[in-house]
Design a protein around this motif. Structure first.
Motif, PDB file in Angstrom:
ATOM      1  N   ILE A 512       0.849  -1.189   0.000  1.00  0.00           N
ATOM      2  CA  ILE A 512       0.000   0.000   0.000  1.00  0.00           C
ATOM      3  C   ILE A 512       0.886   1.241   0.000  1.00  0.00           C
ATOM      4  O   ILE A 512       1.850   1.329   0.766  1.00  0.00           O
ATOM      5  CB  ILE A 512      -0.920   0.031   1.240  1.00  0.00           C
ATOM      6  N   VAL A 515      -2.392   6.504   2.062  1.00  0.00           N
ATOM      7  CA  VAL A 515      -3.730   6.465   2.658  1.00  0.00           C
ATOM      8  C   VAL A 515      -3.995   7.825   3.300  1.00  0.00           C
ATOM      9  O   VAL A 515      -3.078   8.604   3.539  1.00  0.00           O
ATOM     10  CB  VAL A 515      -3.855   5.341   3.709  1.00  0.00           C
ATOM     11  N   THR A 519      -7.429   7.011   8.026  1.00  0.00           N
ATOM     12  CA  THR A 519      -7.081   5.589   7.964  1.00  0.00           C
ATOM     13  C   THR A 519      -5.729   5.332   8.625  1.00  0.00           C
ATOM     14  O   THR A 519      -5.541   4.339   9.334  1.00  0.00           O
ATOM     15  CB  THR A 519      -7.034   5.112   6.499  1.00  0.00           C
ATOM     16  N   LEU A 551       0.944  -5.592   4.793  1.00  0.00           N
ATOM     17  CA  LEU A 551      -0.189  -4.728   4.507  1.00  0.00           C
ATOM     18  C   LEU A 551      -0.491  -4.838   3.023  1.00  0.00           C
ATOM     19  O   LEU A 551       0.386  -4.581   2.192  1.00  0.00           O
ATOM     20  CB  LEU A 551       0.144  -3.281   4.903  1.00  0.00           C
ATOM     21  N   TRP A 552      -1.745  -5.231   2.656  1.00  0.00           N
ATOM     22  CA  TRP A 552      -2.064  -5.441   1.238  1.00  0.00           C
ATOM     23  C   TRP A 552      -3.573  -5.329   1.006  1.00  0.00           C
ATOM     24  O   TRP A 552      -4.358  -5.235   1.951  1.00  0.00           O
ATOM     25  CB  TRP A 552      -1.547  -6.805   0.785  1.00  0.00           C
ATOM     26  N   LEU A 553      -3.961  -5.355  -0.293  1.00  0.00           N
ATOM     27  CA  LEU A 553      -5.364  -5.417  -0.699  1.00  0.00           C
ATOM     28  C   LEU A 553      -5.658  -6.843  -1.155  1.00  0.00           C
ATOM     29  O   LEU A 553      -4.934  -7.407  -1.987  1.00  0.00           O
ATOM     30  CB  LEU A 553      -5.659  -4.440  -1.843  1.00  0.00           C
ATOM     31  N   GLU A 557     -10.683  -6.386  -2.799  1.00  0.00           N
ATOM     32  CA  GLU A 557     -10.276  -4.980  -2.694  1.00  0.00           C
ATOM     33  C   GLU A 557     -10.479  -4.436  -1.275  1.00  0.00           C
ATOM     34  O   GLU A 557     -10.734  -3.244  -1.083  1.00  0.00           O
ATOM     35  CB  GLU A 557     -11.043  -4.101  -3.692  1.00  0.00           C
ATOM     36  N   ASN A 558     -10.352  -5.301  -0.286  1.00  0.00           N
ATOM     37  CA  ASN A 558     -10.381  -4.865   1.110  1.00  0.00           C
ATOM     38  C   ASN A 558      -8.940  -4.748   1.623  1.00  0.00           C
ATOM     39  O   ASN A 558      -8.059  -5.518   1.235  1.00  0.00           O
ATOM     40  CB  ASN A 558     -11.151  -5.850   1.985  1.00  0.00           C
ATOM     41  N   LEU A 559      -8.736  -3.796   2.508  1.00  0.00           N
ATOM     42  CA  LEU A 559      -7.413  -3.577   3.083  1.00  0.00           C
ATOM     43  C   LEU A 559      -7.148  -4.614   4.172  1.00  0.00           C
ATOM     44  O   LEU A 559      -7.985  -4.816   5.068  1.00  0.00           O
ATOM     45  CB  LEU A 559      -7.328  -2.164   3.687  1.00  0.00           C
ATOM     46  N   CYS A 560      -5.999  -5.293   4.082  1.00  0.00           N
ATOM     47  CA  CYS A 560      -5.681  -6.364   5.020  1.00  0.00           C
ATOM     48  C   CYS A 560      -4.370  -6.072   5.745  1.00  0.00           C
ATOM     49  O   CYS A 560      -3.428  -5.545   5.159  1.00  0.00           O
ATOM     50  CB  CYS A 560      -5.554  -7.699   4.286  1.00  0.00           C
ATOM     51  N   PHE A 612     -11.949   2.292   4.614  1.00  0.00           N
ATOM     52  CA  PHE A 612     -10.617   2.875   4.482  1.00  0.00           C
ATOM     53  C   PHE A 612     -10.584   3.764   3.247  1.00  0.00           C
ATOM     54  O   PHE A 612     -11.497   3.713   2.408  1.00  0.00           O
ATOM     55  CB  PHE A 612      -9.556   1.768   4.356  1.00  0.00           C
ATOM     56  N   ILE A 614      -7.708   4.901   0.304  1.00  0.00           N
ATOM     57  CA  ILE A 614      -6.376   4.818  -0.291  1.00  0.00           C
ATOM     58  C   ILE A 614      -6.288   5.868  -1.388  1.00  0.00           C
ATOM     59  O   ILE A 614      -7.160   5.958  -2.251  1.00  0.00           O
ATOM     60  CB  ILE A 614      -6.102   3.415  -0.871  1.00  0.00           C
TER      61      ILE A 614
END
Length: 628
Positions: A512, A515, A519, A551-553, A557-560, A612, A614
């Motif tokens: 990522i 942001v 967030t 940290l990734w999508l 397409e949800n932020l993880c 969130f 981005i």
């Protein structure tokens, strides 16, 4: 105690000549009571002309012969050292302590040994060594209590109140200040009584007890007026003015600031600036804008000569706000420029460049306007030839007006961007101050649980500080670069908890980029808590460990976020119900996060966030957001 000495350099010079002759005769008689009278005279003179007091006592020291006893020689040196307290000259304080100590020890008078301990405490206080200062003062106080010396005990309490004040222990400062004030009042030592009541008032004020603070400041004023010393009265009136201003009682504040200005020490420029600064704030708060400008404009000229950075940041701001209140925005902007210039040395260069750019654009606009005006004059002449040309000129003027409006909007946007950076910078500075205070406080804490809580609190503050540091130092004032932020946060935590007994590596993988602030702050706090928990609890009995942060999508397409360690894989029920765990759950809910814990190989926490924002740099700073 003598009162109402007349200030003036001519008077004190004449008094010095008479004093030197009279003192020699007094010392030849070795009259102890006369010697005490001389010391009393000096204690009054220091409030009116400190330099003359020092010169008199130094002359007395230089003229001493075998006619002066060993004890009196030591007392003279000690009194000179105490006079330098008023100048905060630590080296001179120390020099005269060294002269006095062997003489007073040889004389074997416990009271003067106690006063010597007090003075050693003041030297340590002057150098910022507060713990050492308290040791000396307690030693002196012990002797004074054994001697049942009321004045010596009161002096010890006053010195303790001062140290508690500067170590932010305001309740203790107020308590010992009140004890000293009551004792000095009974002894009719009015200058020291004012000093003690002043510390008591500030201690109560900082503890939020405004009624007790008002009582103490009013007692201090009564003692100052009883002393008859103008400088002491000026300081007491300034205390009350500052108190009433803080209580928003501006009428009373104005009265006492005016009196403080009347009774101030005319040789003490800083005292005058403090009073005028306070009075200027009162004028500003009560919409007396012109009075504020008239008062502080003259003060600003004096401040330029002294170079006092504190007043160079405050006084121009109050003048600018007064001009703003009068609707004189050009003058307001001029003084805000001065305020910006001195408010933060770290940004002086950047601010100057920004202001220079504004000036250049202003000069360019003036030249453009002149060219346009000349063009218009020629067009008006040519417009007489044809109606079509006249219509063309009308369209051209409309175009110019639109262009100017666009330029004005751009300029305002630039100013807003500049102000946002300044806000983020000040927030970062305040967070850094809070972090430093927590760090200082931790040095005085012995309880391990309390110390851990302080360290964790400091790390939380630091995690937010990194965000605001980015916002004022990068081009985009609304976006946080998570690649940089996660690296800084992990490095900071690694340094905080690193030790030779346990080697823990923190690895991070971040997909990522940018942001928004809403967030970044909860996300940063969550990462801080999860890494802290792993470091504290996952590797008990292990010398090495590894923590991975990712940290990734995901495909939806949800932020993880995943924080995993290779430790023992379990945590106690106490840890699982701790404040840090509760904080993670609360912050996760704010971002609509679902928390999953795995304990197969080590301990792993994965959170999928559904709310969130981005910021995509590839589409011109566009926003990719989700709120599922």
């Amino acid at each position: 105690m003598k009162k109402n000495l007349i200030p003036g350099s001519t008077f004190w010079s004449l008094l010095l000549i008479i004093f030197a002759s009279v003192v020699q005769d007094q010392l030849q008689a070795q009259n102890t009571e006369t010697f005490r009278d001389i010391r009393d005279d000096i204690s009054i003179l220091k409030w009116n002309d400190l330099d003359s007091a020092i010169q008199m006592m130094t002359t007395l020291w230089n003229r001493q012969t075998t006619m002066v006893s060993v004890q009196e020689q030591g007392i003279i040196a000690l009194e000179i050292s105490k006079l330098y307290n008023e100048k905060r000259d630590c080296d001179q304080i120390r020099h005269w302590i060294v002269e006095a100590e062997p003489l007073l020890i040889e004389a074997s008078d416990d009271r003067w040994v106690a006063e010597l301990a007090y003075q050693k405490g003041y030297e340590a206080f002057c150098r910022g060594m507060y713990e050492e200062a308290m040791v000396h003062i307690l030693e002196g106080l012990r002797i004074m209590e054994e001697l049942n010396d009321d004045e010596g005990i009161a002096l010890g309490h006053l010195r303790m109140s001062r140290i508690f004040h500067f170590t932010f222990k305001m309740a203790q400062s107020g308590e010992y200040g009140r004890r000293a004030g009551e004792a000095f009042e009974r002894l009719e030592n009015y200058p020291d009584a004012w000093d003690a009541w002043s510390f008591a008032g500030h201690g109560s004020r900082m503890e939020g007890d405004s009624l007790q603070a008002q009582f103490c400041f009013e007692r201090g004023m009564a003692m100052a007026e009883q002393s008859g010393l103008r400088q002491v009265m000026g300081l007491a009136y300034n205390d009350l003015g500052s108190f009433y201003m803080e209580m928003n009682r501006y009428d009373s504040a104005e009265i006492y600031f005016e009196k403080a200005l009347e009774y101030r020490d005319t040789m003490n420029v800083r005292q005058e600036m403090v009073i005028k600064n306070g009075l200027g704030q009162v004028f500003l708060a009560t919409d007396q804008y012109q009075k504020c400008i008239d008062l502080l404009s003259g003060a600003l000229t004096t401040v330029y000569e002294t170079g006092d950075i504190f007043f160079l940041t405050e006084i121009p701001e109050y003048i600018a706000r007064s001009y703003e209140g009068l609707g004189q925005y050009d003058s307001a902007y001029k003084y805000m420029e001065i305020n910006w210039k001195y408010s933060d040395s770290l940004f002086t260069q950047n601010q100057d460049e920004a202001l220079e750019e504004m000036r250049s654009k202003y000069e360019s606009d003036k030249k453009d306007a002149l060219i346009i005006q000349q063009q218009h004059e020629r067009v008006y002449i040519m417009a007489l030839l044809a109606l079509a040309l006249l219509l063309a000129i009308l369209f051209y003027r409309r175009y110019v007006a639109k262009k100017k409006m666009t330029e004005l909007l751009n300029k305002r946007n630039e100013e807003k961007d500049f102000l946002l950076r300044e806000i983020h910078h000040r927030v970062k500075n305040n967070l850094q101050i809070l972090s430093s205070l927590l760090s200082i406080q931790s040095e005085y804490i012995q309880d391990e649980n309390a110390l851990n809580a302080i360290v964790e609190g400091r790390n939380r503050v630091q995690s937010m500080s990194f965000i605001h540091q980015q916002l004022y130092s990068k081009d985009n004032v609304t976006a946080v670069d998570m690649r940089i932020y996660v690296k800084e946060l992990c490095d900071h935590l690694s340094q905080t908890f690193s030790s030779p007994q346990k080697e823990i590596d923190i690895l991070y993988e971040n997909e990522i980029d940018l942001v928004d602030v809403e967030t970044a702050i909860p996300l940063g706090l969550i990462i801080n808590e999860l890494i802290t928990n792993s470091i504290k609890y996952a590797f008990e009995g292990q010398q090495k460990g590894e923590i991975k942060v990712r940290l990734w999508l995901n495909e939806e397409e949800n932020l993880c976020l995943r924080v995993a360690d290779d430790g023992q894989g379990t945590i106690s029920s106490t840890v699982s119900s701790s404040f840090g765990t509760d904080l993670v759950n609360i912050l996760s809910k704010k971002l609509k996060g679902k928390v999953t814990v795995e304990t197969g190989q080590g301990y792993s926490t994965e959170i999928v966030f559904h709310r969130f924002k981005i910021i995509d740099p590839g589409i011109g700073g566009g926003l990719q957001w989700a709120d599922n």
